[in-house]
Enzyme design. Structure first.
Site, PDB file in Angstrom:
ATOM      1  N   TYR A 101     -15.309 -10.745   0.938  1.00 35.75           N
ATOM      2  CA  TYR A 101     -16.036  -9.483   0.690  1.00 35.75           C
ATOM      3  C   TYR A 101     -17.338  -9.739  -0.069  1.00 35.75           C
ATOM      4  O   TYR A 101     -18.357  -9.115   0.193  1.00 35.75           O
ATOM      5  CB  TYR A 101     -15.154  -8.505  -0.093  1.00 35.75           C
TER       6      TYR A 101
ATOM      7  N   ARG B  87      -6.476  12.289  -5.465  1.00 38.28           N
ATOM      8  CA  ARG B  87      -7.646  11.481  -5.111  1.00 38.28           C
ATOM      9  C   ARG B  87      -8.913  12.338  -5.112  1.00 38.28           C
ATOM     10  O   ARG B  87      -9.994  11.878  -5.467  1.00 38.28           O
ATOM     11  CB  ARG B  87      -7.397  10.849  -3.740  1.00 38.28           C
TER      12      ARG B  87
ATOM     13  N   ASP C  29      -7.484  -2.063  -7.175  1.00 38.80           N
ATOM     14  CA  ASP C  29      -7.984  -2.655  -5.927  1.00 38.80           C
ATOM     15  C   ASP C  29      -8.435  -4.081  -6.181  1.00 38.80           C
ATOM     16  O   ASP C  29      -8.865  -4.418  -7.286  1.00 38.80           O
ATOM     17  CB  ASP C  29      -9.143  -1.841  -5.350  1.00 38.80           C
TER      18      ASP C  29
ATOM     19  N   ARG D  81       0.829  -1.210   0.000  1.00 42.74           N
ATOM     20  CA  ARG D  81       0.000   0.000   0.000  1.00 42.74           C
ATOM     21  C   ARG D  81       0.860   1.256   0.000  1.00 42.74           C
ATOM     22  O   ARG D  81       0.523   2.258   0.620  1.00 42.74           O
ATOM     23  CB  ARG D  81      -0.958  -0.008   1.195  1.00 42.74           C
TER      24      ARG D  81
ATOM     25  N   ARG E 218      -3.214   7.113   1.081  1.00 44.75           N
ATOM     26  CA  ARG E 218      -3.614   8.314   1.817  1.00 44.75           C
ATOM     27  C   ARG E 218      -2.564   8.942   2.712  1.00 44.75           C
ATOM     28  O   ARG E 218      -2.704  10.091   3.103  1.00 44.75           O
ATOM     29  CB  ARG E 218      -4.867   8.000   2.645  1.00 44.75           C
TER      30      ARG E 218
END
Ligand code: CP3
Length: 340
Positions: free
Chosen positions: A148, A35, A72, A22, A26
């Site tokens: 998920y 973003r 992703d 990652r 952010r």
């Protein structure tokens, strides 16, 4: 040859190549800035100009030895027809699949074509990368993506998927098989677009009941690796079966991966005993150490590097970098790894 690729051929390097899971995201102010230009996170991933820029940002700032495609793991369920939304502050939400009708609504054919913007990102990054930096493509492993899809989001104990895996192995197996097939097509398309290494993220491997580990984790990974090797024998695969240390030896031996990502709960010395030395180990600094930075972090990084001397080894964290990480601590970390 790029040092990152040499390690994955089983050749130990004096200074281990380094990237961090990652690494785009952010914690970087330049990421937050671009973003804000996209309507939502999925749109951001599917806009090649933005995704190319996000992939390159950490490389420009820190000079890691590998870039990881910005995308992703949940783009696959969406490309198979399942609705997906990222709710700000809550994480991903999917319309859950719980029965045969749900499985029937999924389409495997055409997944790679529908994810063509990702391939444009791969091509754009490849064209812009410095010659020494390797490009990693990736996908979620079927078990993790299925969690998920069946839970409908993140969840914590994964009770619904575990219940389905025990009580309806045919439905569960059907979902895994569909995901395996879609993932193979998607990863092969990434190779054809320019990915040089692939990583399979099995973030939730640790919640698989032990008797089902072979079916839920090892079999799908083995099938994916076999298909990739048939298409492109020179492209190495790194598997990351997170929080599944008791199964590491079986995973490494039976999936055919070239490297194994190790989480920070697992001692590297244990991993080194479980995985034969022809395969690279990758990991496993606790991401929390990057919040404070300083000597606690750099001493631990040096310890890991020393412990892996003579072994094919890629320096990384035991899981993704946390959004609250001060960016200058990542620079300190890389300096420690390279100077160790
Ligand atoms: O730098 C990189 O590693 C490349 C890009 C990347 C992202 N996600 C970007 C992302 C990669 C490799 C992933 C993998 C991923 N996605 C995993 C496996 C790795 C892991 O960390 O365990 C998982 C489980 C996901 C699913 C996912 N994506 C969740 C649960 C979330 C929401 C939680 C969160 O962190 O906010 C995401 C969103 C996501 N994926 C973000 C980024 C940068 C943050 C979203 C944003 O910018 O708004």
């Amino acid at each position: 040859m790029k040092p990152f690729l040499q390690v994955l051929r089983g050749e130990a390097q004096k200074v281990p190549p380094v990237w961090i899971m990652r690494q785009a995201g952010r914690y970087l102010p330049e990421y937050r800035e671009i973003r804000a230009k996209a309507r939502d996170f999925v749109d951001f991933c599917l806009t090649p100009d933005l995704a190319i820029e996000a992939t390159l940002q950490p490389i420009r700032r820190y000079g890691m030895d590998a870039a990881i495609l910005f995308a992703d793991i949940l783009l696959i369920p969406q490309a198979m027809g399942q609705s997906l939304a990222f709710v700000e502050g809550e994480g991903p939400k999917l319309e859950p699949i719980r029965d045969r009708e749900g499985l029937k609504r999924l389409t495997v054919n055409g997944v790679a074509e529908r994810l063509q913007p990702v391939m444009e990102t791969v091509k754009g990054v490849k064209a812009a990368l410095p010659g020494t930096v390797a490009l990693i493509g990736f996908a979620g492993a079927p078990w993790t993506v299925a969690t998920y899809m069946i839970e409908g989001g993140g969840g914590s104990d994964h009770a619904l998927i575990r219940r389905m895996a025990w009580s309806d192995p045919v439905l569960f197996g059907g979902i895994l098989d569909a995901l395996t097939e879609a993932t193979i097509a998607y990863l092969i398309a990434q190779i054809d677009a320019g990915a040089e290494v692939l990583q399979l993220f099995d973030t939730w491997a640790g919640s698989v009941p032990a008797p089902l580990f072979e079916r839920a984790v090892i079999q799908p990974a083995a099938q994916i690796v076999k298909a990739i090797k048939a298409h492109a024998p020179h492209v190495p695969v790194i598997g990351f079966p997170r929080a599944a240390a008791p199964h590491l030896a079986a995973y490494a031996a039976r999936t055919g991966v070239d490297g194994v990502g190790i989480d920070h709960m697992t001692p590297l010395s244990f991993a080194a005993g479980a995985v034969t030395p022809d395969k690279a180990l990758q990991g496993n600094l606790d991401p929390i150490l990057l919040l404070a930075g300083g000597e606690t972090m750099t001493d631990e990084a040096s310890r890991l590097v020393r412990a892996m001397t003579g072994r094919p080894y890629i320096f990384n964290l035991g899981h993704g970098v946390l959004p609250a990480t001060p960016p200058e601590h990542v620079a300190q970390l890389l300096a420690a790894v390279r100077g160790a």
